[in-house]
Every structure is written in structure tokens, then in C-alpha cells.
Design an enzyme around this catalytic site. Structure first.
Site, PDB file in Angstrom:
ATOM      1  N   HIS A 168       0.848  -1.196   0.000  1.00 35.05           N
ATOM      2  CA  HIS A 168       0.000   0.000   0.000  1.00 35.05           C
ATOM      3  C   HIS A 168       0.882   1.243   0.000  1.00 35.05           C
ATOM      4  CE1 HIS A 168       0.845  -0.882   4.219  1.00 35.05           C
ATOM      5  NE2 HIS A 168       0.582   0.382   4.522  1.00 35.05           N
ATOM      6  N   GLY A 180       5.761  31.562  -3.023  1.00 31.02           N
ATOM      7  CA  GLY A 180       4.443  32.189  -3.011  1.00 31.02           C
ATOM      8  C   GLY A 180       3.272  31.249  -2.806  1.00 31.02           C
ATOM      9  N   ASP A 196      -8.046  35.695   4.752  1.00 26.50           N
ATOM     10  CA  ASP A 196      -8.999  34.600   4.923  1.00 26.50           C
ATOM     11  C   ASP A 196      -8.800  33.489   3.888  1.00 26.50           C
ATOM     12  OD1 ASP A 196      -9.823  36.326   2.918  1.00 26.50           O
ATOM     13  OD2 ASP A 196     -11.879  36.536   3.634  1.00 26.50           O
ATOM     14  N   GLY A 226     -12.364  36.749   0.306  1.00 17.78           N
ATOM     15  CA  GLY A 226     -11.852  36.122  -0.911  1.00 17.78           C
ATOM     16  C   GLY A 226     -10.408  36.429  -1.221  1.00 17.78           C
TER      17      GLY A 226
END
Length: 547
Positions: A113, A403, A430, A459
Site C-alpha cells: 500500500h 508564493g 482569509d 476572498g
């Protein structure tokens, strides 16, 4: 002395003052983790996922000079790839340790796995080759040579390395004959190259130093300060590497960011006849879309493994040797240069009007303490914060080259754990917070007390400024950020604040200073279209590059 390989690895890291190990448990590293938690000089810090672990290790290494991350084979190590790549790009030394299936499973080609189901076990190691400075497969025969070699490589290059550690090897006993000690590279003779630099300077009327992140990586602040002040050469920083030079020095002239720099500074640098680029990279974000007006080919490059002066190019000399040679140089500049002009000026009016980015940073400049660590995420927070004038004892952490948004929240976990005596201030938006928010729970578990400033501007404001100002892909779900400590099990241990105006901000700053023995989380509301002036200008340059 008999030691298990896993114990020996921890001994080596402990010798380099690595006291915390980040990561996530998995069945191919679990027994090795027993050796970590039983070690008398290192402690395990479990992260909520491997990406966060890699970011936390990066933040720790920026403060301590080295860190370690432990993940499991395949699913774990690949989840950490983004963070390790960022550490590589920005020269941060992280020891990335993968707990792997047994050597017997590998030799048999078993379909284990976390593998690709093809009996192949080196696929992931190959992926790390491009984002680490060196790699090693640890065995019982090579452990006492490979582990020191890889740690030394990370220290010499200030970049991550990758250790593939099969679990049966980690648990095997070996004979250890000597304690690990770092092997420092031999000093190089750089006098030939320093003479070339001196010749350029002696014919210059506007010399200037551009500096950046490699000074932070190699901890060459004192050497750079000595060079600038004794030779009387002005210094401008790039945002990639803020904190490289003492901003309280009389020879500091400001942040150079291409066309958006302060006019006097921009004019001086763009018209300089001897630009010494010391430990810096002229990236798009650091230069407002490559908007500098000097000739790049005329810049004297004095970087790690990157020396260029005129037609001479060399890739095998080290930055610490370059700085040593520069300080031995007999030269003094007697030309005038511009004085530093602060970008963030004035006092914010105290009222109940909606808070703006401009007033937020105006007030923040007076709140930052003498030796605070400031972490600014790659959004409005970074583009506003890199203009803050720091003291010589402040530390600034951002990630403007790689970044990766969300990086700074787990990085704050790492940087605060690295030095719990200094206050850490996280400035994050946020959108960034929602990527890595889970490690607030790790901060609570570890009992650390950073201050988290979360800008709620609904946003991705940076993206809005570049393209799609009202497009739905720049929207995010609205959260009640003040409830996060309660969600993560710390309703009373974390002080929360709701900020919508300068009056609120003033009250919050006073409350934080009065309750320094608590972790604080503030939800700071601002308009979604509001942005720092630097971002407004740089985003236009980014947009132009994408046309």
C-alpha cells in the site's frame, strides 16, 4: 556504542540543536517515531497533515538554522512536496525523512500500500531529486556516513535534503564510533574576484548594494552590515529577503521594488553605475514585474554559487567567502546617496468608520515590538507588511518567491516553537487561512502563544487585482473565524477579537499587550476591493506579464 539507526539520526539532529521534529505518523514510520519520543533531547510535534508539517519545518529552520520533517512513504512524502519545494526555492535547510517499507518488501517487488502497485519503490525518490540539494537511501552499512553527509549538504547549501529510511533499517542496531559534528566547507581564495569588484567600485559615483534572502539563509547579517558601514555603501533590500539588512542603519535607503519604489530610491538604483547584488534574486514579485531600468547584464552578481562581474562568471564560490573577501577589501565610498523615506507614514484617525488597509498598516507599525517575529502571507498581508520598517532585532518571514498561500500559518507554528520567548505576529488573509487552518489546533496542543491577525476581506484579493475582480473563482465560503479556537478545543485559552474600525484596532492592540500570556486570534474585517498601494501597482505588472 550500539545505537539503532533511528536513534543515531536523532542524535545527529540533536547535535545541530534541532529540538522538535515535525510530521505525521504512518505505518512505515511508526516504530521509528518511538525512537523520537523516547529521545531525551528531541520532541515530536505532530501536524494535522504533511503539507502543514513541511511548512512548520520551514518556519522552524528559518529561526534555528535546521529542521526535520518525518512522513510516511508515498502518500505522506508526496503531500509534503509543495512545502519542501518552497524550502528549496528560498534556501531553507529541512531534513525530509521518509519512513519506507522494509528492504525485504522492496527486494521482493511486493505490491505494498502507498505504492503505485507496480513493485517499484524509487518513483517518489526521483521526484525529490529536483527539489532537494541531495538525496540518500539509508542502510545499516552506510548510515554513519550518509546521514552526516546529507546533514552537511543541507547546512552547506541551505536547502532541503531527502532521506529514504526503510523501517527495518531504522530499527536495526549499528556501531557508532563517533558523535556527529558538522563539517564546514574550507574557506576559498576569492581575492581575484574581489579585485574585480573593487575596480568597478573605484570608478563608480553611485554605488549601491541590493540584498535579499541568501543573507538570511546563511546568517550573514553582521558581515553585510560591516561591509556596508565600513565601505559607506548604501543598501536597498528586495522584498524577497526582507530583514537581510539592519533597517536602522544610516546606510539603509529602503525597499527596492522596481517601478513602485520610492522615487528618490528608484532613481538612485536605476541609475547606479555599480550595483552589487549580494545574496539576492531579481524576481518578478520583488521588482514589480521586472520593471527595473538598469541593465541586468551590468549588475555585479555576488550570490552563492553565482558570481558575475563583467565577462567573468563563476559558479563554484560560496557566499560566506564572498562576504569575507568584501570585508577585507580596501575601499571607501565618499559619494552622496538618498536617505531612507518611510513608505508607511502618518497616524491613522481613530473612529468607527470601516477599517482600510492603509490605516491597518499605519497602526500596525506602532504595535510591532522591538524583537517580534512578523510572518506575512502572500496576499495583501505581505504586500502591505514588507514596507514596515523593522528594528535590528525583528525577524520577518514571508515566501514571495515560492508564493504558496497558507504557508505562514504552519510556519508560525514552527517559528514560535523555535523561540517561545519572542512574540510571533501572523498576518494572513482569509483565503490563505482556509488552506492550512487545521494547524491552529496544533498550536493549541503545543501551548504556544502567537498572535494571529486574520483579514476577512471575503476572498482572494491579490487574484482579484490581477484578473477576475468579480469572478466567482476568487470567492471563498464565509467563515466565522472567531469561533475557530472553540472548534479546535480551546474556548477559554485563546483570546478572540472582532475588528472593524481603527477604534476596534486600538482596543485590540491594548488588550493583546495587556494579555501577553495568551494566544490571540483577531478577525479583522475589510472591504474585498481594498488593497495596499504596493499591491495595487504590482498586480498591474503581474497582469501585464500574463498578457
Amino acid at each position: 556504542m550500539k545505537r539503532r539507526v533511528g536513534q543515531y539520526l536523532m542524535d545527529c539532529l540533536s547535535e545541530m540543536d534541532v529540538e522538535k521534529i515535525f510530521g505525521v505518523p504512518g505505518d512505515f514510520n511508526l516504530a521509528f517515531l518511538d525512537d523520537i519520543i523516547s529521545h531525551d533531547k528531541v520532541e515530536w510535534v505532530g501536524n494535522t497533515n504533511e503539507l502543514n508539517g513541511s511548512y512548520a519545518a520551514d518556519g522552524y529552520a528559518r529561526m534555528k538554522g535546521l529542521s526535520a520533517l518525518v512522513t510516511t512513504f508515498g502518500v505522506g512524502e508526496l503531500s509534503a512536496v509543495n512545502g519542501i519545494a518552497g524550502s528549496y526555492a528560498e534556501r531553507v535547510p529541512v531534513i525530509a525523512i521518509t519512513g519506507a517499507p522494509t528492504t525485504a518488501s522492496e527486494q521482493a517487488g511486493n505490491y505494498v500500500h502507498h505504492s503505485l502497485g507496480e513493485g517499484i519503490f524509487d518513483s517518489y525518490r526521483k521526484m525529490f531529486k529536483e527539489i532537494t540539494t541531495d538525496q540518500g537511501y539509508i542502510t545499516t552499512d552506510n548510515a554513519t556516513t550518509e546521514i552526516p553527509r546529507l546533514i552537511n549538504a543541507a547546512l552547506a547549501e541551505k536547502r532541503p535534503v531527502h532521506l529514504h529510511l526503510p523501517i527495518d533499517v531504522a530499527l536495526s542496531e549499528i556501531e557508532v564510533e563517533e558523535t556527529f559534528k558538522p563539517q564546514l566547507p574550507e574557506a576559498q581564495d576569492v581575492s581575484k574576484y574581489i579585485d574585480m569588484v573593487k575596480a568597478k567600485l573605484e570608478n563608480a559615483s553611485k554605488p549601491v548594494i541590493l540584498t535579499g534572502h541568501e543573507i538570511n539563509s546563511f546568517d550573514l547579517h553582521d558581515e553585510l552590515l560591516k561591509f556596508a558601514e565600513e565601505k559607506q555603501i548604501p543598501v536597498a533590500q528586495l522584498s524577497l529577503g526582507k530583514g537581510a539588512f539592519n533597517e536602522e542603519s544610516d546606510y539603509y535607503i529602503g525597499m527596492y521594488d522596481g517601478s513602485v519604489a520610492e522615487p528618490n530610491l528608484r532613481e538612485y538604483v536605476d541609475n547606479s553605475d555599480a550595483i552589487l547584488n549580494i545574496g539576492a534574486k531579481l524576481t518578478d514579485s520583488a521588482t514589480a514585474g521586472f520593471s527595473y531600468e538598469f541593465e541586468f547584464d551590468e549588475v555585479i552578481m555576488l550570490n552563492h554559487h553565482d558570481f558575475k562581474c563583467g565577462d567573468e562568471k563563476v559558479t563554484d564560490i560560496r557566499l560566506p567567502d564572498i562576504l569575507r573577501g568584501l570585508n577585507d577589501m580596501d575601499y571607501k565610498n565618499d559619494n552622496d546617496f538618498p536617505e531612507f523615506e518611510p513608505t508607511i507614514e502618518g497616524e491613522a484617525p481613530l473612529n468607527d468608520e470601516p477599517l482600510t488597509q492603509e490605516n491597518y498598516f499605519r497602526m500596525l507599525k506602532d504595535f510591532v515590538g522591538q524583537d517580534d517575529v512578523i510572518l506575512a502571507d502572500q496576499g495583501t498581508s505581505f504586500f502591505g507588511a514588507y514596507s514596515l520598517r523593522l528594528t535590528k532585532d525583528n525577524t520577518f518571514i514571508g515566501q514571495p518567491l515560492w508564493g504558496s498561500i497558507g504557508y505562514t500559518l504552519p510556519a508560525t507554528l514552527g517559528s514560535q516553537i523555535a523561540d517561545e520567548g519572542r512574540r510571533n505576529l501572523l498576518l494572513i488573509g482569509d483565503g490563505s487561512l482556509q488552506l492550512t487552518v487545521q494547524d491552529i489546533s496544533t498550536m493549541i496542543k503545543e501551548g504556544i502563544k502567537p498572535v494571529l491577525f486574520v483579514i476577512n476581506n471575503d476572498g482572494y484579493t491579490v487574484e482579484r487585482k490581477i484578473h477576475g475582480e468579480t469572478a466567482p473563482y476568487n470567492d471563498i465560503p464565509m467563515w466565522d473565524y472567531k469561533k475557530l479556537p472553540e472548534v479546535f478545543g480551546a474556548k477559554d485559552q485563546v483570546k478572540v477579537h472582532d475588528v472593524e474600525s481603527t477604534n476596534d484596532l486600538k482596543r485590540m492592540f491594548e488588550a493583546i499587550n495587556a494579555k501577553g500570556d495568551y494566544m490571540h486570534l483577531a478577525e479583522i474585517k475589510m472591504a474585498k476591493q481594498d488593497a495596499p498601494e504596493k499591491l495595487e501597482k504590482i498586480s498591474k505588472a503581474f497582469a501585464a506579464l500574463n498578457d
